[in-house]
Write a protein that holds these residues in place. Structure first.
Motif, mmCIF file in Angstrom:
data_model
loop_
_atom_site.group_PDB
_atom_site.id
_atom_site.type_symbol
_atom_site.label_atom_id
_atom_site.label_comp_id
_atom_site.label_asym_id
_atom_site.label_seq_id
_atom_site.Cartn_x
_atom_site.Cartn_y
_atom_site.Cartn_z
ATOM 1 N N ASP A 1 -4.393 9.990 -8.480
ATOM 2 C CA ASP A 1 -5.498 10.107 -7.472
ATOM 3 C C ASP A 1 -5.360 11.026 -6.311
ATOM 4 O O ASP A 1 -6.116 11.799 -6.038
ATOM 5 N N ASN B 1 -0.226 0.198 -9.984
ATOM 6 C CA ASN B 1 -0.610 1.085 -9.069
ATOM 7 C C ASN B 1 0.059 2.421 -8.543
ATOM 8 O O ASN B 1 -0.442 3.286 -7.967
ATOM 9 N N VAL C 1 -2.964 -3.249 -2.318
ATOM 10 C CA VAL C 1 -3.048 -4.254 -3.156
ATOM 11 C C VAL C 1 -2.635 -5.512 -2.421
ATOM 12 O O VAL C 1 -1.671 -5.591 -1.541
ATOM 13 N N ARG D 1 -3.477 3.299 -3.523
ATOM 14 C CA ARG D 1 -3.947 2.007 -3.614
ATOM 15 C C ARG D 1 -3.415 0.913 -2.655
ATOM 16 O O ARG D 1 -2.222 1.114 -2.108
ATOM 17 N N GLY E 1 0.866 -1.178 0.136
ATOM 18 C CA GLY E 1 -0.128 0.059 0.113
ATOM 19 C C GLY E 1 1.184 1.351 0.051
ATOM 20 O O GLY E 1 2.000 1.364 0.177
ATOM 21 N N GLN F 1 -0.830 5.440 -10.721
ATOM 22 C CA GLN F 1 -2.123 5.917 -10.704
ATOM 23 C C GLN F 1 -2.620 6.580 -9.285
ATOM 24 O O GLN F 1 -3.311 7.375 -9.267
ATOM 25 N N SER F 2 -1.860 5.957 -8.219
ATOM 26 C CA SER F 2 -2.231 6.434 -6.739
ATOM 27 C C SER F 2 -1.592 7.895 -6.813
ATOM 28 O O SER F 2 -2.240 8.764 -6.160
#
Length: 276
Positions: free
Chosen positions: A231, A224, A206, A204, A195, A227-228
């Motif tokens: 976000d 991830n 996982v 994220r 994480g 993208q994290s």
């Protein structure tokens, strides 16, 4: 053997005769009381203004001042020593006493039994690296810290070994080396997760299936990490934190980070407690 206490009436008579000007010898002869007792009662009356029995401190301690100092020395030298071991050492010194007596004596010195904290086992090289890391980032701005994306893996065990040890320590010394239990990394665990998070929130999370290797770690980053950061609105110039696990420092992991222009925060070894 201790003699019986004189009655309050007799003590008052001694003081009354003393007030009228009689000497100690005359009082002793008249009342058939030892001269030392007469002197003691008159001394007490002069000091406290009464002949009544004053409140006492309670039962005298079985521990001498020397014995107390010896206990404190033992606890200071070895914070993980147990009450049973301290009790045996007291017996060897000729002062047998109960565990509660020993505990109370140690408490009076400001030392209390607490559960030892677990901390990484550090060599001199590790300590030097951690100190250098702290000095290097001491003056980092809050803006810079807000750009860091922190990450780690964690194992969640259904049944884990949670051995607890108690130590004698003073308040505020929980993380002193003598009061902690060194830990090293071990395998196992029912669920493993990866994480990340930043000051802006969580990224994220996982679940890792099976044993993770470098290739699996690179795939986690690929799916991830960016993208994290997106976000969390960290922008492209965010700083990625990871520890020095071999999977993280493997060639394919480093290559992925380099190919995607990810700034990586340098990290001292054996420092999971530095990771928020």
């Amino acid at each position: 053997m201790k003699s019986k206490e004189l009655s309050v009436d007799l003590r008052d008579k001694i003081v009354s005769r003393h007030k009228s000007g009689e000497g100690y010898r005359k009082i002793t002869a008249a009342l058939k009381v030892p001269m030392s007792t007469v002197a003691s009662i008159i001394r007490k009356w002069k000091k406290f203004g009464t002949t009544r029995t004053l409140p006492r401190a309670g039962r005298p301690s079985k521990l001498s001042d020397r014995g107390r100092r010896a206990l404190v020395r033992e606890v200071t030298k070895n914070p993980m020593i147990t009450l049973s071991e301290l009790q045996r050492s007291s017996v060897e010194r000729g002062e047998p006493c109960r565990r509660t007596t020993i505990s109370a004596a140690i408490h009076q010195s400001g030392l209390y039994g607490r559960v030892a904290r677990r901390k990484p086992l550090l060599s001199k090289r590790h300590k030097a690296a951690r100190l250098e890391f702290a000095k290097r980032h001491l003056k980092d701005s809050q803006t810079m810290r807000n750009k860091i994306l922190w990450s780690d893996e964690t194992k969640i065990e259904l049944f884990g070994v949670n051995a607890r040890r108690h130590v004698w320590r003073k308040p505020g010394t929980a993380h002193h080396e003598a009061n902690t239990i060194p830990t090293v990394k071990h395998g196992g665990g029912s669920i493993m997760l990866w994480g990340c998070f930043s000051a802006a929130g969580t990224g994220r999370l996982v679940r890792i299936e099976g044993k993770m290797n470098a290739a699996m770690y690179r795939d986690i980053l690929d799916k991830n990490l960016l993208q994290s950061a997106l976000d969390l609105r960290l922008g492209r110039r965010f700083i990625f934190q990871q520890d020095n696990d071999p999977k993280h420092t493997a060639k394919i992991s480093k290559q992925w980070l380099q190919d995607h222009s990810v700034n990586v925060l340098e990290w001292p070894s054996q420092s999971p407690d530095l990771n928020p």
